[in-house]
Design an enzyme around this catalytic site. Structure first.
Site, short mmCIF file in Angstrom:
data_model
loop_
_atom_site.label_atom_id
_atom_site.label_comp_id
_atom_site.label_asym_id
_atom_site.label_seq_id
_atom_site.Cartn_x
_atom_site.Cartn_y
_atom_site.Cartn_z
N GLY A 76 73.31 81.32 59.45
CA GLY A 76 74.09 80.02 58.91
C GLY A 76 73.21 79.39 57.92
CE LYS A 97 73.57 69.77 55.95
NZ LYS A 97 72.72 70.42 56.65
NE ARG A 122 78.44 84.59 67.25
CZ ARG A 122 79.00 83.27 67.67
NH1 ARG A 122 79.36 83.00 68.74
NH2 ARG A 122 79.43 82.88 66.67
#
Ligand code: NDP
Length: 270
Positions: free
Chosen positions: A129, A66, A152
């Site tokens: 992300g 991507k 995280r």
């Protein structure tokens, strides 16, 4: 015959050809839609070969290409710019290659499919992300009250907050999460793909009307199960998002709006 494809590696599992052929049948179109799984080094060359065909209209792009698809596009929509990722390429009549990220559009459409409205809601994204990045503009465009992001690795969420710089958007660390009663909580992490959970310790599901997992599987994901146990009113996985992001791509390519409900139902029964 108009040609379409999905690029990714691995690609054998992809549902995209099935989805797009169902859309095409709804509109009495005959299309070719193939899976193309180039080696890592070969993506750009194989994309070039695909678009060398005069009847190639567009393609989808999935992991891990991507980001590289973005480099190949002449123009980008806002979601693609922020996501730094393109999942849909469209070659226009003038030969321009337009890059889009339709994942967030698909997410918003599938939240609506669950009977949930977004205006004035408090929404939490877990994960920072590409999928989270792609969701931000489409969610903000719905007029939500607050969009918070946690991750995280907190620095990645903070980096996104500084890039977006929108009054309704913020990064939240653990103490901040404890006082944020979200209406909609979206797991954008890849944890479910490994049958794992992100850290949910500081997140309350008591006021949550929808716990959404972008991952999908035959059964409820661990995240969906946990959210239900902790008080979420309802939960959903990302199969509908997959179909809806495909529908947005199909409309970009053909100008036609497919019906997604029957396609989601058919895939669920497989
Ligand atoms: P990225 O690799 O770009 O990001 C992964 C994110 O998950 C990071 O925030 C990472 O945190 C976090 N993460 C990974 N493992 C764990 C874990 N064990 N605990 C907590 N956090 C974890 O992936 P994408 O954003 O591209 O994709 C994420 C998910 O979204 C995937 O499951 C993908 O299948 C799904 N997706 C679904 C779509 C659909 O149509 N339904 C479309 C696009 C994506 P950190 O930064 O700390 O490493």
């Amino acid at each position: 015959m108009n040609k379409f494809a999905v690029f990714g590696n691995p690609i054998a599992h992809s549902l995209s050809p099935t989805i797009h052929q169902m859309f095409a049948r709804q509109h009495n179109l005959t299309i070719s839609y193939e899976k193309i799984g180039p080696e890592e080094a070969d993506f750009e060359r194989s994309l070039h070969v695909f678009f060398a065909a005069s009847d190639a209209i567009g393609c989808n792009v999935t992991s891990p290409f991507k980001g590289r698809a973005l480099q190949q596009a002449d123009t980008l929509n806002n979601a693609a710019k922020l996501a730094r990722a393109v999942n849909t390429l469209h070659r226009t009549d003038t030969g321009q290659l337009q890059g889009y990220n339709t994942d967030g559009i698909g997410l918003v459409a599938d939240i609506h499919n669950q009977g949930i409205t977004l205006a004035n809601k408090k929404v939490l994204l877990i994960g920072a992300g590409g999928a989270a990045r792609g969701a931000i503009h489409p969610l903000l465009d719905e007029g939500i009250n607050t969009l918070a992001i946690t991750n995280r690795t907190m620095s990645r969420a903070e980096q996104i907050a500084s890039e977006v710089s929108h009054p309704a958007f913020m990064a939240l660390d653990k103490p901040g999460l404890m006082s944020f009663d979200a209406d909609i909580i979206i797991n954008t992490t890849s944890a479910s793909l490994h049958n794992q959970l992100p850290d949910l310790q500081h997140i309350s599901f008591v006021k949550c009307e929808l716990a959404y997992d972008m991952a999908y599987s035959n059964e409820a994901t661990l995240y969906m199960e946990r959210a239900n146990q902790e008080g979420a009113a309802q939960s959903a996985d990302g199969l509908g998002m997959l179909v809806e992001q495909a529908a947005a791509a199909f409309t970009i390519w053909t100008g036609k709006v497919p019906q997604t409900g029957p396609v989601i139902d058919a895939l669920r029964q497989r």
